[in-house]
Design an enzyme around this catalytic site. Structure first.
Site, short mmCIF file in Angstrom:
data_model
loop_
_atom_site.label_atom_id
_atom_site.label_comp_id
_atom_site.label_asym_id
_atom_site.label_seq_id
_atom_site.Cartn_x
_atom_site.Cartn_y
_atom_site.Cartn_z
N LYS A 8 -7.74 2.06 7.15
CA LYS A 8 -6.54 1.38 7.07
C LYS A 8 -5.69 2.52 6.20
CE LYS A 8 -5.84 -0.65 3.01
NZ LYS A 8 -4.57 -0.57 2.41
N ASN A 9 -5.98 3.21 5.29
CA ASN A 9 -5.26 4.20 4.76
C ASN A 9 -4.78 5.57 5.35
OD1 ASN A 9 -5.06 2.66 2.38
ND2 ASN A 9 -6.80 3.46 1.51
N ARG A 13 -6.17 -7.88 3.18
CA ARG A 13 -5.15 -6.73 3.09
C ARG A 13 -5.75 -5.46 3.91
NH1 ARG A 13 -2.47 -4.87 -1.47
NH2 ARG A 13 -1.77 -3.43 -0.01
N ARG A 63 2.38 -1.30 -0.71
CA ARG A 63 2.97 -0.05 -1.11
C ARG A 63 3.01 0.98 -0.09
NH1 ARG A 63 5.32 2.96 -5.17
NH2 ARG A 63 4.47 5.09 -5.28
N CYS A 75 -0.43 -3.96 -4.46
CA CYS A 75 -1.43 -4.73 -5.45
C CYS A 75 -0.95 -4.24 -7.04
CB CYS A 75 -2.85 -3.87 -5.23
SG CYS A 75 -3.67 -4.43 -3.91
N ASP A 89 -10.07 3.55 -5.71
CA ASP A 89 -10.38 2.21 -4.78
C ASP A 89 -11.52 1.78 -4.50
OD1 ASP A 89 -7.65 2.05 -3.93
OD2 ASP A 89 -7.77 2.73 -1.97
N ARG A 99 3.30 2.52 -10.49
CA ARG A 99 3.26 3.50 -9.22
C ARG A 99 4.59 3.81 -8.67
NH1 ARG A 99 -0.93 0.82 -5.18
NH2 ARG A 99 0.22 -0.73 -5.24
#
Length: 420
Positions: free
Chosen positions: A22-23, A400, A93, A117, A308, A122
């Site tokens: 996903k990232n 998510r 984000r 989240c 994470d 951040r």
């Protein structure tokens, strides 16, 4: 609102296939805006954040289609709207990573300050600093970042921050630089595998990038980029989560698609906790049958232990005899899962940016509430081994970033279901 119900006590055994990262998918989808023809991205996970990014790109004027469940085609030729709206950006984000592509393609951008989240402060100061170093005009107005890039030129950019390199800031500056005239040098760049995957995609589009997988990138701007086809790397955070699932239940799982070269720090620390990890052709085998041991660890940017996986690792350490210490070096306030784990009879206290974990003989099922994406996974993992029933509320966080977590766990023996 959906909840996940877990009945603990079952050892997991079987095979789990790891999906695409996903990232990596989110910035690569944004990068497709830089092309002058469609891009095709494969191995895309079916998670809520992907749908949110697709909606943002559509709002900007791109055409986004999903010809198959794990494939997305993005046609940027209708791009014309520089505004990413609050109602979409507030959901995650990573929405901020359309900033660089909009500056590169349209020369302007107006993006709502992003949400995501609740894991601590951040700020986007590194994003703004990086764009300004390339000559962009940046200002904040009524909750939006407003940028103009008609005078952008290559330059020297340093992106080291208080808590290490920023992945999204590196992605944004890289995407802005690939079509900016001149040479850009990015020092203090993030070196995560997801960043390397983005750079690889950009090179397929025609970008000129040197220093991939290092903290020093060199970008030579080009006038145009074409669409490209790309297959995403596997999700190392999903892989790490299932590694810990095998460990916490004393089970044995084969993780098809997991990349050991992306998981060095995770493998090292899980083995230190008494778990056996071995490489397979195209994956990993994890066995949690050994005796558990306490571990002290600190999260760091890659190649360190990822933030994470901090919550999931704490769930495992609650059952390791003795005292473990977990220090959060990336998001020092990321401990909202701790009170929920304590509701399940864990013994965890917070001292500054560290969690002090006193191992217990067993956890007890309880109703708990997820505060963020990875906390959701940690509570599910704790539920797998807790006595009785655990009900995890607010699992929209989980959706998510994990595709069908309950289904994958059920196939390897977990007693878990989703209820409305």
């Amino acid at each position: 609102m959906d909840r996940i119900v877990v009945r603990g006590g079952r050892r997991l055994k079987g095979t789990v296939r790891i999906g695409g990262a996903k990232n990596a998918a989110l910035p690569i989808m944004a990068a497709a805006l830089l092309g002058d023809s469609p891009s095709r991205i494969r191995n895309v996970p079916r998670v809520a954040d992907i749908r949110t990014m697709a909606d943002i790109l559509s709002a900007l004027g791109a055409r986004v289609e999903f010809p198959s469940p794990h494939e997305v085609v993005i046609d940027p030729r209708g791009l014309g709207n520089p505004t990413a709206p609050y109602e979409l950006v507030r959901k995650m984000r990573a929405s901020i990573c359309v900033l660089g592509p909009l500056l590169g393609s349209l020369g302007r951008a107006r993006i709502s300050l992003p949400g995501g989240c609740a894991i601590g402060a951040r700020p986007i100061d590194l994003h703004i600093k990086g764009m300004e170093r390339l000559g962009a005009s940046m200002r904040l107005s009524h909750g939006f970042v407003v940028a103009r890039g008609d005078r952008m030129r290559g330059g020297e950019v340093f992106l080291g921050g208080r808590f290490g390199s920023s992945v999204l800031a590196t992605a944004n500056v890289l995407m802005a630089a690939v079509k900016t005239p001149g040479v850009t040098r990015i020092e203090g760049a993030a070196s995560e595998p997801e960043m390397a995957d983005l750079a690889e995609f950009l090179k397929k589009m025609g970008a000129r990038i040197g220093g991939m997988c290092t903290h020093s990138l060199r970008v030579e701007g080009v006038r145009r980029l074409a669409g490209a086809s790309h297959t995403l790397i596997p999700d190392r955070i999903e892989a790490g989560t299932y590694m810990i699932a095998a460990a916490i239940t004393g089970g044995e799982l084969e993780l098809k698609g997991a990349r050991p070269d992306h998981l060095g720090a995770v493998i090292d620390l899980i083995e230190a906790a008494g778990v056996s990890v071995g490489a397979l052709r195209g994956g990993l085998r994890v066995s949690g049958a050994g005796r558990r041991r306490v571990v002290d660890l600190a999260t760091h940017p890659y190649p360190g232990f990822p933030t994470d996986l901090q919550a999931q690792m704490i769930a495992l350490l609650t059952l390791c005899p003795g005292i473990s210490v977990v220090t959060e070096k990336v998001f020092p306030e990321r401990f909202l899962h701790v009170p929920e784990l304590n509701r399940m009879a864990a013994r965890i206290s917070i001292e500054g940016s560290s969690a002090i974990i006193r191992g217990v003989r067993g956890l007890s099922g309880a109703p708990v509430m997820a505060s963020d994406l990875r906390a959701s996974a940690a509570l599910v993992l704790a539920g797998l081994v807790a006595r009785g029933e655990t009900v995890v509320d607010r699992v929209y966080h989980l959706d998510r970033g994990y595709e069908n977590l309950e289904g994958k766990l059920r196939k390897v023996g977990a007693l878990i279901e989703r209820v409305g």
